[in-house]
Design an enzyme around this catalytic site. Structure first.
Site, PDB file in Angstrom:
ATOM      1  N   GLU A 195      37.949  23.751  13.348  1.00 15.38           N
ATOM      2  CA  GLU A 195      36.891  23.938  12.351  1.00 15.38           C
ATOM      3  C   GLU A 195      37.410  24.870  11.263  1.00 15.38           C
ATOM      4  O   GLU A 195      38.080  25.868  11.548  1.00 15.38           O
ATOM      5  CB  GLU A 195      35.649  24.547  13.014  1.00 15.38           C
ATOM      6  CG  GLU A 195      34.556  25.000  12.055  1.00 15.38           C
ATOM      7  CD  GLU A 195      33.418  25.724  12.764  1.00 15.38           C
ATOM      8  OE1 GLU A 195      32.764  26.569  12.126  1.00 15.38           O
ATOM      9  OE2 GLU A 195      33.179  25.456  13.979  1.00 15.38           O
ATOM     10  N   GLU A 247      30.733  30.600   3.635  1.00 11.93           N
ATOM     11  CA  GLU A 247      29.670  30.921   4.579  1.00 11.93           C
ATOM     12  C   GLU A 247      29.177  32.339   4.324  1.00 11.93           C
ATOM     13  O   GLU A 247      29.950  33.232   3.984  1.00 11.93           O
ATOM     14  CB  GLU A 247      30.180  30.795   6.018  1.00 11.93           C
ATOM     15  CG  GLU A 247      29.099  30.892   7.066  1.00 11.93           C
ATOM     16  CD  GLU A 247      29.603  30.573   8.465  1.00 11.93           C
ATOM     17  OE1 GLU A 247      28.776  30.242   9.330  1.00 11.93           O
ATOM     18  OE2 GLU A 247      30.834  30.660   8.693  1.00 11.93           O
TER      19      GLU A 247
END
Length: 378
Positions: free
Chosen positions: A141, A146
């Site tokens: 990932e 974010e």
């Protein structure tokens, strides 16, 4: 003349230093998500947030259109992805939001660019622009963008199976929170790099006109660049079909293959936009650092006006492959690239794993250099 051991050490140092620079590569565009067709090749999650325990229902494509939570603004041709900010949510209900995943995935040797004008922010808001393989954590990932609540800096990270470490990072950021990328370490914290720029997230991002995030997944390492609007390279701001990473400079975040064999730990990646509310991180131990009240009761519930800034505005997403290759993996298909066939088993690593391009080649080069310098003494 230097003693033999000094020359040998110098040779080793030269080899070690040669690993550090981020390799420049030319890429050709293979995918363009833009304008009225932006949402055509994405899958809407259409389920509640059962992944990060957020207080949202991710809607279907049909409802996203009907409720105007995912649409293309006809005046700008920009894609809007947002949290419902008009409905009243009562106790025990969740607020509607959007999570979309690209139908295609992209193998090692790919680079993707997201040009954004606005990103979601505010108390309880947890947005992300990221990617993951079909199998997690086996396929890895990459979190390009974010953040949570009213934070002002973007957080980037990798999440993998055990064995991937951030080592000898060549990057502009000095804000490294963790170096172990394993999902099994530190409660899946990942190996985190924070962008020192306050224009990389939240209100600061919006006020500076947004910017472009570039993610490179190469065999030599994973790199992320962030360019504020005023600093976006001409190769990205124009309509060119090729880009050269040598024009980008040093990335803000770098995870070289010296500590993480990219082709071992990363399988083809699906690209993802999502916005959740509260959940494991936004409503975690740092909630009271920036926000007040109870995350669900005081923010998710109510008329939704607190979410007027909880939206992505995306100019485009473009995907590039190393020149001469096609790293696009269609649904249920295989890549047309002549390389980039990641090995999924972490047990397959050898003592040379993680050396750029080929551990055997690097080891041979090291021995050759040592032998050359040593022979000069004879």
């Amino acid at each position: 003349m230097l003693p033999a051991h000094s020359i040998t050490a110098t040779a080793l140092a030269c080899v070690a230093f040669s690993v550090a620079p981020v390799a420049a590569t030319t890429y050709s565009m293979v995918k363009d998500y833009y304008g009225s067709s932006f949402f055509n090749e994405w899958t809407f999650y259409n389920y509640y947030d059962n992944l990060t325990n957020g207080d949202v229902n991710y809607v279907s494509a049909q409802n996203a259109t009907a409720y105007q939570l995912a649409y293309v603004d006809p005046s700008t041709n920009h894609a809007i992805i947002k949290v419902d900010n008009t409905s009243t949510v009562v106790y025990n209900n969740k607020r509607n939001s959007v999570r979309i995943t690209s139908n295609d995935s992209f193998s090692v040797g790919s680079l993707w660019v997201a040009d954004m004008y606005h990103v979601p922010y505010g108390c309880s808001v947890w947005p992300a622009w990221w990617s993951q393989a079909a199998l997690w954590p086996q396929g890895g990932e990459i979190d390009t963008f974010e953040g949570i609540n009213t934070n002002t800096q973007n957080q980037m990270s990798l999440h993998t199976e055990t064995g991937c470490m951030a080592v000898s990072q060549n990057q502009t950021s000095t804000l490294v929170a963790s170096t172990n990328c394993s999902y099994a370490s530190n409660e899946d914290q990942g190996c985190i790099v924070t962008d020192p720029s306050t224009s990389s997230y939240g209100a600061g991002f919006a006020s500076s006109g947004g910017g472009a995030f570039v993610t490179e997944m190469a065999s030599t390492g994973i790199n992320i660049w962030f360019f504020p609007r005023s600093q976006i390279p001409t190769s990205l701001s124009g309509n060119g079909s090729t880009i050269d990473t040598s024009t980008f400079g040093i990335p803000v975040a770098n995870w070289p293959s010296t500590g993480c064999n990219i082709e071992q730990f990363f399988q083809p990646q699906h690209l993802i936009f999502d916005i959740t509310l509260c959940g494991d991180w936004a409503d975690g131990v740092t909630w009271n650092d920036t926000c007040s009240g109870i995350c669900y009761n005081n923010w998710v519930m109510g008329n939704g006006t607190d979410y007027n800034n909880a939206y992505f505005e995306v100019g485009y997403v473009k995907v590039f492959s190393t020149q001469g290759n096609n790293t696009v993996v269609p649904p249920g298909g295989t890549t047309a690239s002549s390389g980039s066939s990641p090995t999924t088993s972490p047990s397959s690593s050898s003592s040379a794993a993680g050396l750029p391009h080929d551990g055997v080649w690097m080891a041979a080069t090291m021995l050759a250099l040592v032998g050359f310098f040593s022979s000069a003494l004879l």
